[in-house]
Design a protein around this motif. Structure first.
Motif, mmCIF file in Angstrom:
data_model
loop_
_atom_site.group_PDB
_atom_site.id
_atom_site.type_symbol
_atom_site.label_atom_id
_atom_site.label_comp_id
_atom_site.label_asym_id
_atom_site.label_seq_id
_atom_site.Cartn_x
_atom_site.Cartn_y
_atom_site.Cartn_z
ATOM 1 N N VAL A 156 0.851 -1.186 0.000
ATOM 2 C CA VAL A 156 0.000 0.000 0.000
ATOM 3 C C VAL A 156 0.893 1.244 0.000
ATOM 4 N N GLN A 157 0.638 2.153 -0.913
ATOM 5 C CA GLN A 157 1.423 3.393 -1.005
ATOM 6 C C GLN A 157 0.496 4.584 -0.874
ATOM 7 N N LYS A 178 0.760 -2.223 -4.875
ATOM 8 C CA LYS A 178 -0.476 -2.877 -5.337
ATOM 9 C C LYS A 178 -1.684 -1.974 -5.189
ATOM 10 N N LEU A 179 -1.652 -1.176 -4.129
ATOM 11 C CA LEU A 179 -2.785 -0.291 -3.877
ATOM 12 C C LEU A 179 -2.235 1.119 -3.702
ATOM 13 N N HIS A 194 0.878 7.630 -16.798
ATOM 14 C CA HIS A 194 1.700 6.742 -15.983
ATOM 15 C C HIS A 194 0.819 5.918 -15.023
ATOM 16 N N LEU A 195 -0.124 6.597 -14.380
ATOM 17 C CA LEU A 195 -0.986 5.887 -13.420
ATOM 18 C C LEU A 195 -1.864 4.858 -14.126
ATOM 19 N N MET A 196 -2.362 5.206 -15.308
ATOM 20 C CA MET A 196 -3.169 4.243 -16.083
ATOM 21 C C MET A 196 -2.313 3.020 -16.428
ATOM 22 N N GLY A 197 -1.048 3.281 -16.736
ATOM 23 C CA GLY A 197 -0.131 2.172 -17.044
ATOM 24 C C GLY A 197 0.021 1.253 -15.840
ATOM 25 N N ARG A 198 0.138 1.837 -14.669
ATOM 26 C CA ARG A 198 0.267 1.020 -13.455
ATOM 27 C C ARG A 198 -1.012 0.199 -13.227
ATOM 28 N N CYS A 199 -2.157 0.820 -13.515
ATOM 29 C CA CYS A 199 -3.416 0.088 -13.335
ATOM 30 C C CYS A 199 -3.513 -1.034 -14.370
ATOM 31 N N ARG A 200 -3.087 -0.768 -15.585
ATOM 32 C CA ARG A 200 -3.085 -1.839 -16.595
ATOM 33 C C ARG A 200 -2.205 -3.000 -16.130
ATOM 34 N N THR A 253 -4.229 -1.163 -8.119
ATOM 35 C CA THR A 253 -5.529 -0.530 -7.904
ATOM 36 C C THR A 253 -5.257 0.884 -7.404
ATOM 37 N N LEU A 254 -5.983 1.846 -7.954
ATOM 38 C CA LEU A 254 -5.756 3.244 -7.577
ATOM 39 C C LEU A 254 -7.016 3.797 -6.922
ATOM 40 N N ILE A 255 -6.845 4.375 -5.745
ATOM 41 C CA ILE A 255 -7.954 5.114 -5.129
ATOM 42 C C ILE A 255 -7.442 6.528 -4.921
ATOM 43 N N PHE A 256 -8.109 7.494 -5.524
ATOM 44 C CA PHE A 256 -7.574 8.850 -5.460
ATOM 45 C C PHE A 256 -8.660 9.863 -5.174
ATOM 46 N N PHE A 257 -8.223 10.949 -4.591
ATOM 47 C CA PHE A 257 -9.113 12.078 -4.367
ATOM 48 C C PHE A 257 -8.575 13.271 -5.136
ATOM 49 N N SER A 258 -9.464 14.027 -5.743
ATOM 50 C CA SER A 258 -9.029 15.289 -6.333
ATOM 51 C C SER A 258 -10.114 16.320 -6.072
ATOM 52 N N PRO A 259 -9.720 17.535 -5.686
ATOM 53 C CA PRO A 259 -10.735 18.574 -5.518
ATOM 54 C C PRO A 259 -11.266 19.057 -6.866
ATOM 55 N N ASP A 260 -10.607 18.608 -7.944
ATOM 56 C CA ASP A 260 -11.048 18.994 -9.277
ATOM 57 C C ASP A 260 -11.982 17.889 -9.792
#
Ligand code: ATP
Length: 491
Positions: free
Chosen positions: A326-327, A402-403, A424-430, A434-441
């Motif tokens: 987990v990162q 992994k997460l 880059h992040l899409m590549g890691r997901c491919r 698994t990516l869980i992210f927050f963005s105020p945008d």
């Protein structure tokens, strides 16, 4: 009228501002754009008296000066609204408003807040602590405070980060009113080009410390992007990876409770698949921060479990979760994630202790090629521009994670770099992360998520799949409209 003439600001070898001349006229709205490290913040700090230029002059109200101090800038009516409001959350609205102003009674302060609020369509309860306001309200309060101090030139650094689309519209209406009716000068420093097109009478474009062009309407989007990024302008955003419906879940939350310093949340049930991108949406303080910090073990988990693949965790112990893959990438870069006084190479050495041979090559491939971090390896983290701090932070994530739990992955990045990071992040997901992210945008959340978890009032208000995750649906849930009602309206 304000005239900046041949402003230079050098930091050792770095020419943050390299001979900038521009004129700011009353009643006009300007946008200042440029890629990360272009020198925008430096120039604005010179104008607000926080940075002394190496050479050049500023002419304000007919007087020519070699530099300003913050007090002098205030005297000439320059006020700066920072991206993170410079207020004191524990103090009430009226005390925050009074900061820096001449001595007056509480009642007098309340009367001024009332008058300004009435004129500018705002509403504040003077005794409410600032900690209970949203980011948008805190920003507005700071704007009213600057106006009360006599600001007639307002610099706003990324003012729409962390506010809802409606609050953004209100802010833009207010800024237009201040320029057109009160003859104020407005300068928006922004990475969102659509905001520059929408608002600005002129757009200043900076590149590598220089002012490369000043555009006026009608704007040509392609010309602007090429002026900002040069050759890098080309490139497509990658699509979201497709998911394998039969794959066993990567993350399973069962009856999970999280408890932070201020509130707790749960019990929650949630599963996410390998390769999935889950976006979190919510106004500041709605629960998304605790969700991420609980998942990585920075806040407590008093009940329930988290399972990561086959490993079940009954306690959310940060080091154990980190070892399990987990990162966490926090938004607060300098306070939580980087060591301000350590240089780039020292960060790489600490993050990748096994790579002591060939560290320089590793730095080049990881930081420079992959994340476009263009700074000397001896530069301390605190000397990097905001965008470059973010690039360094992303470079420190190990490949095998992994997460990935990320708060605002592209915070402060220019449009080209943001696209590069997302690819880059899409590549890691491919590759199965698994990516869980927050963005105020909110646009960013909707664009990059298979599913969106919306938080309201420190609880999950709804989980919306990509097909239904529109600005209207997610915005309504964020504002507290019941899930059944929102989904019925969307059907
Ligand atoms: N205090 C400092 N010491 C050393 N170098 C600095 C300092 N402040 C800024 N710089 C350097 O000056 C350059 C311009 O930085 P600046 O923060 O003005 O850029 P920016 O356009 O605002 O970037 P961003 O969009 O990433 O915030 C960068 O290379 C940065 O590393």
């Amino acid at each position: 009228m304000i005239v900046l003439d041949n402003i230079h600001k050098h930091y050792g070898r770095v020419r943050a501002n390299d001979g900038i001349s521009l004129t700011l006229e009353p009643g006009r709205i300007y946008a200042l754009v440029g890629e990360n490290g272009a020198g925008k913040s430096t120039l604005m700090r010179v104008l607000a008296g926080h940075t002394r230029p190496t050479s050049g002059t500023l002419t304000m109200s007919g007087e020519t000066l070699s530099h300003l101090t913050p007090a002098l800038a205030r005297k000439y009516g320059v006020g700066m609204l920072y991206q993170d409001p410079l207020d004191f959350p524990a103090m009430p609205v009226w005390e925050n408003f009074q900061l820096g102003a001449p001595k007056r009674s509480k009642q007098e302060v309340i009367d001024v807040i009332g008058e300004l609020s009435f004129r500018l369509d705002a509403c504040f309860l003077p005794d409410e602590p600032v900690s209970s306001l949203t980011v948008g309200e805190r920003q507005l309060l700071e704007l009213l405070r600057l106006l009360d101090l006599g600001a007639t030139t307002l610099i706003l650094d990324e003012p729409t980060t962390g506010i809802t689309p409606e609050q953004k519209q209100d802010l833009f209406n207010l800024l237009t009113k201040l320029a057109r009716e009160d003859n104020h000068t407005i300068i928006l420093v922004t990475h969102k080009l659509s905001e520059a097109y929408e608002m600005a009478d002129a757009i200043f474009i900076m590149r590598q410390g220089r002012l490369v062009s000043t555009l006026t309407p009608p704007y040509d989007e392609k010309e602007l992007v090429t002026l900002m990024f040069g050759e890098q302008a080309d490139g497509e955003a990658d699509e979201l990876p497709s998911l394998d419906a039969g794959a066993p879940p990567r993350l399973t939350m069962t009856d999970t409770l999280f408890a932070g310093p201020k509130y707790s949340m749960g019990p929650m049930h949630f599963t996410a698949q390998p390769g999935e991108c889950v976006g979190l949406a919510g106004l500041d303080g709605s629960g998304q921060e605790l969700f991420l910090r609980g998942l990585c073990g920075l806040d407590r988990m008093p009940g329930g479990t988290i399972a990561l693949d086959d490993s079940v965790f009954r306690a959310n112990d940060f080091p154990a979760l980190r070892r399990a893959g987990v990162q966490f990438v926090p938004a607060d870069r300098l306070e939580m994630a980087l060591f301000p006084a350590l240089n780039l190479m020292e960060h790489i050495t600490l993050a990748f202790p096994d790579k002591h041979d060939g560290l320089r090559e590793f730095y080049d491939s990881q930081c420079v090629d992959c994340f476009n971090l263009r700074a000397h390896p001896d530069t301390q983290a605190k000397e990097l521009s905001g965008g470059n701090q973010q690039r360094l932070l992303l470079s420190l994530m190990p490949d095998e994670a992994k997460l990935l739990l990320m708060e605002h992955p592209t915070r402060g990045l220019d449009a080209g770099s943001a696209r590069q990071v997302w690819n880059h992040l899409m590549g890691r997901c491919r590759d199965g992360a698994t990516l869980i992210f927050f963005s105020p945008d909110l646009d960013e959340v909707l664009e990059h998520a298979h599913r969106v978890i919306v938080f309201y009032d420190r609880a999950i208000a709804g989980i919306v799949d990509r097909e239904h995750a529109t600005m209207d649906v997610v915005g309504a849930l964020m504002a507290g409209k019941p899930y059944a009602e929102v989904m019925e309206g969307a059907a």
